[in-house]
Design a protein around this motif. Sequence first.
Motif, PDB file in Angstrom:
ATOM      1  N   VAL A 168       0.622   3.770  -4.522  1.00 23.72           N
ATOM      2  CA  VAL A 168       1.735   2.820  -4.456  1.00 23.72           C
ATOM      3  C   VAL A 168       2.742   3.157  -5.547  1.00 23.72           C
ATOM      4  N   ALA A 169       3.982   3.301  -5.163  1.00 22.95           N
ATOM      5  CA  ALA A 169       5.032   3.636  -6.125  1.00 22.95           C
ATOM      6  C   ALA A 169       5.383   2.428  -6.989  1.00 22.95           C
ATOM      7  N   GLY A 170       5.649   2.680  -8.260  1.00 20.76           N
ATOM      8  CA  GLY A 170       6.180   1.649  -9.142  1.00 20.76           C
ATOM      9  C   GLY A 170       5.165   0.830  -9.906  1.00 20.76           C
TER      10      GLY A 170
ATOM     11  N   THR B  77       2.164   9.329   4.720  1.00 20.62           N
ATOM     12  CA  THR B  77       2.245   8.658   3.415  1.00 20.62           C
ATOM     13  C   THR B  77       1.236   9.169   2.392  1.00 20.62           C
ATOM     14  N   LEU B  78       0.182   9.825   2.839  1.00 21.41           N
ATOM     15  CA  LEU B  78      -0.796  10.350   1.889  1.00 21.41           C
ATOM     16  C   LEU B  78      -0.210  11.565   1.180  1.00 21.41           C
TER      17      LEU B  78
ATOM     18  N   ALA C 215      -1.517  -6.369  -7.711  1.00 24.43           N
ATOM     19  CA  ALA C 215      -1.597  -7.704  -7.113  1.00 24.43           C
ATOM     20  C   ALA C 215      -0.304  -8.478  -7.319  1.00 24.43           C
ATOM     21  N   ASP C 216       0.258  -8.392  -8.505  1.00 28.93           N
ATOM     22  CA  ASP C 216       1.490  -9.122  -8.802  1.00 28.93           C
ATOM     23  C   ASP C 216       2.642  -8.636  -7.932  1.00 28.93           C
ATOM     24  N   MET C 217       2.709  -7.331  -7.715  1.00 31.11           N
ATOM     25  CA  MET C 217       3.756  -6.793  -6.844  1.00 31.11           C
ATOM     26  C   MET C 217       3.631  -7.373  -5.439  1.00 31.11           C
TER      27      MET C 217
ATOM     28  N   SER D 176       0.859  -1.180   0.000  1.00 28.31           N
ATOM     29  CA  SER D 176       0.000   0.000   0.000  1.00 28.31           C
ATOM     30  C   SER D 176       0.893   1.227   0.000  1.00 28.31           C
ATOM     31  N   ALA D 177       0.293   2.388   0.200  1.00 24.11           N
ATOM     32  CA  ALA D 177       1.091   3.605   0.314  1.00 24.11           C
ATOM     33  C   ALA D 177       2.027   3.536   1.513  1.00 24.11           C
ATOM     34  N   MET D 178       1.755   2.654   2.459  1.00 23.08           N
ATOM     35  CA  MET D 178       2.600   2.491   3.634  1.00 23.08           C
ATOM     36  C   MET D 178       3.915   1.797   3.293  1.00 23.08           C
ATOM     37  N   GLY D 179       3.959   1.111   2.161  1.00 26.31           N
ATOM     38  CA  GLY D 179       5.180   0.431   1.755  1.00 26.31           C
ATOM     39  C   GLY D 179       4.895  -0.907   1.127  1.00 26.31           C
ATOM     40  N   ARG D 180       5.938  -1.509   0.613  1.00 31.68           N
ATOM     41  CA  ARG D 180       5.814  -2.801  -0.049  1.00 31.68           C
ATOM     42  C   ARG D 180       6.282  -3.904   0.886  1.00 31.68           C
TER      43      ARG D 180
END
Length: 401
Positions: A49-51, A32-33, A72-74, A13-17
Amino acid sequence: MTALIITAGTAISAMGRGMEATRTCLLEQRQTLQPDTFQSPGHGYIGRVAGVEDHQLPGALHRFDCRNNRLADMALMTDDFMEAVADARAHYGRHRLAVVMGTSTSGILTTEKAYAARKDRDEALPPDFPYDGTQDLSSLPRYVAARLDVTGPMLTVSNACASSTRAFIDAAHLLATGLCDAAIVGGADSLCRMTLQGFASLGLVSAHPTRPCDAGRSGISIGEAAGFALLERADGRPRPARPAGYRLRLLGYGASSDGHHMSSPDPTGSGAALAIQKALARASLPPEAIGYINMHGTGTPANDQMEDRAMASIFGRAVPCSSTKGWSGHTLGASGILESMICAIAIQDQYLPHCMNSQTVDPLFQSDILLAPRHGKLNFVMNNSFGFGGTNSSLIFGPLT
């Protein structure tokens, strides 16, 4: 109920991967917003979400290419989740693993772009437009099943913002009936214009980062997220254990449908309270056993007030509560899986996150709303999700013993 355990989990999420990035974000109380630059003009703040734009799906699965499946794949590629599923697949057989996914809008952004690219307003979408692999609600579970090479039962749950919470319930039913030995449970919802502009048109988007339960709250911040959990029967065929990670038990669940209004919650909170009561009954736990509640807590005046009434009618002020959407934004159908993984972090770290961005609790509220994090002994935690149309779901988790 059938004893169920989560043997692997992941979230993005925006919180991180990944789980550790999410944990760090909570512990360090990172903002993070960010302002909405996803569309022009933007509306308030978003949890992006970055990337995702640069992520590539495997070539053999290109027909599923859309923002939702990329997200989803990430997540699938994070926290060794694919490796955990591979172990389960080798043990049980690929046909004994189910896929139960929650999403509210699937890959609708792809359709939005195709629609906008037409040269004439009466022009139809191209005949080769990949609707079934992108926007169709079955796209996500079919992609996940193909990516993980499993062939068991597949199901899409689209219960608005309760989608991936309800996915746990349907997966539990599949496991209880013996139709599968393990289930990949979760969901994804990605940024798209329909949700950003739709919620703005309802007057529900805050001009500032969302402030759940705050006296001055003014609406939501839309976010995107994906997450997955590997759910298995505790009494199933024993298999070698993987490293501990964020493992926990699913102890109880409850669902209700109050049908009060298409987009407004029942102000009495009776439907939400019924879902909570069912979860407690199924877990055979009294209300005072719950140590923390992760609220649905969208930041809108009506939703937060309804949830407070529902919780206070059962718990009074005895149980600490908070919404973590001040970090992630409201990730719609992915809220349930993301916040279930946050519950796993809370149990492992014995850490109760607070309502990010919130400063003063609504004076009408009766629940113990956290404005600052706490440390305390947590045995059982609850995750609430309430969606449009009056669909309500609650889950109860506990540590492995």
